[in-house]
Design a protein around this motif. Structure first.
Motif, short mmCIF file in Angstrom:
data_model
loop_
_atom_site.label_atom_id
_atom_site.label_comp_id
_atom_site.label_asym_id
_atom_site.label_seq_id
_atom_site.Cartn_x
_atom_site.Cartn_y
_atom_site.Cartn_z
N PRO A 115 0.83 -1.21 0.00
CA PRO A 115 0.00 0.00 0.00
C PRO A 115 0.86 1.26 0.00
N MET A 116 0.45 2.22 -0.81
CA MET A 116 1.15 3.49 -0.92
C MET A 116 0.20 4.62 -0.58
N ARG A 117 0.71 5.59 0.14
CA ARG A 117 -0.08 6.80 0.42
C ARG A 117 0.36 7.90 -0.54
N ILE A 118 -0.61 8.52 -1.20
CA ILE A 118 -0.33 9.58 -2.17
C ILE A 118 -0.99 10.85 -1.69
N ARG A 119 -0.23 11.93 -1.64
CA ARG A 119 -0.76 13.19 -1.13
C ARG A 119 -0.07 14.36 -1.82
N LEU A 120 -0.59 15.57 -1.56
CA LEU A 120 0.09 16.76 -2.02
C LEU A 120 1.39 16.91 -1.24
N LYS A 121 2.42 17.42 -1.89
CA LYS A 121 3.68 17.65 -1.19
C LYS A 121 3.52 18.60 -0.02
N THR A 122 2.56 19.49 -0.12
CA THR A 122 2.32 20.46 0.96
C THR A 122 1.58 19.83 2.14
N GLY A 123 1.00 18.66 1.92
CA GLY A 123 0.19 18.02 2.95
C GLY A 123 -1.19 18.63 3.09
N SER A 124 -1.56 19.52 2.19
CA SER A 124 -2.83 20.25 2.28
C SER A 124 -4.02 19.38 1.89
N LEU A 125 -5.18 19.83 2.30
CA LEU A 125 -6.43 19.22 1.90
C LEU A 125 -6.66 19.46 0.41
N PHE A 126 -7.33 18.51 -0.26
CA PHE A 126 -7.70 18.70 -1.66
C PHE A 126 -9.11 18.14 -1.88
N SER A 127 -9.64 18.36 -3.08
CA SER A 127 -11.01 17.95 -3.39
C SER A 127 -11.01 16.90 -4.49
N LEU A 128 -11.64 15.76 -4.20
CA LEU A 128 -11.86 14.75 -5.21
C LEU A 128 -13.18 15.05 -5.91
N ALA A 129 -13.20 14.92 -7.23
CA ALA A 129 -14.42 15.17 -8.00
C ALA A 129 -15.36 13.98 -7.85
N GLY A 130 -16.60 14.26 -7.49
CA GLY A 130 -17.57 13.19 -7.31
C GLY A 130 -18.93 13.50 -7.92
N LEU A 131 -19.77 12.49 -7.97
CA LEU A 131 -21.16 12.61 -8.39
C LEU A 131 -22.02 12.03 -7.29
N TYR A 132 -23.25 12.54 -7.16
CA TYR A 132 -24.13 11.99 -6.12
C TYR A 132 -25.54 11.81 -6.67
#
Length: 231
Positions: A115-132
């Protein structure tokens, strides 16, 4: 594919980030192993302001006969979501953001799946695009569900997996949430691999493979190739 992610900041921080004035979400604690089938935090627009609520991860079209179909619809391919019958209506008017600060993917190695963890280098929050969407049973039960859009991987993710979740930039978020915006070409143009120079990936414990595990140790970096106890 996107099958696990993290949201490790507080509810108050989420509300500030997405300019949420009030929410019906009763409680949120940092989550280190968000998994399909769970209720996840999502941001939608009601036409005048952003709203923060919970959606069940696993998309159920409004016309579905059985809500169990959601277990097979945790992701929607960005290339076909606008035209695929299951997602077409939601793509036009029911788009959402799934807040996250990292996601997990499993890389095939000579020792097995890592398992690999992938994140922004800044560690900041981001938004995943979704549908509901909201599904209503014959008895009147209502279930609100969501899916995460995926796209081709960038240079960071490609050695790990052949798909990655769509990460929207802060500038793109308002366009994606705008229910009046139905320009398919414009919306589709947002669904691109995130710039690889802004992401980093590192190995984490196999314990993340068990959805019952949800603790800070899951995001700690492990030594490459280290054999850990499988849960």
């Amino acid at each position: 594919m996107c099958g696990r992610y993290t949201v490790t900041i507080t509810l108050e921080e989420l509300m500030v980030r997405y300019m949420i004035e009030e929410t019906n979400v009763p409680f949120h604690r940092p989550q280190y192993n968000v998994a399909p089938g769970q209720h996840v935090l999502a941001v939608i627009s009601d036409g005048s302001r952003n709203r923060l609520g919970e959606l069940k991860w696993g998309f159920v079209p409004s016309w579905a006969d059985d809500p169990k179909v959601g277990y097979t619809m945790i992701n929607a391919r960005a290339e076909t979501a606008a035209t695929k019958p299951a997602f077409k209506s939601a793509f036009q008017k029911k788009r959402c953001l799934l807040p996250a600060d990292s996601f997990y993917e499993w890389q095939t190695t000579i020792r097995g799946k890592q398992p690999m963890r992938i994140r922004l280098k800044t560690g900041s929050l981001f938004s995943l695009a979704g549908l509901y969407e909201t599904w209503t049973s014959p008895e009147g039960e209502r279930i609100s569900t969501c899916t995460i859009l995926t796209t081709t991987p960038n240079e960071i993710v490609a050695p790990i997996h052949d798909r990655m979740p769509v990460i929207l930039s802060p500038e793109q978020e308002a366009i994606w949430l705008d229910r009046e915006q139905q320009n398919i070409n414009l919306l589709s143009s947002l669904l691109k691999p995130y710039p690889s120079d802004q992401l980093e990936a590192y190995p984490v414990s196999p314990a993340v493979g068990n959805v019952r595990n949800d603790e800070p140790s899951l995001i700690e970096q492990q030594e490459p190739g280290r054999q850990l106890e499988l849960w």
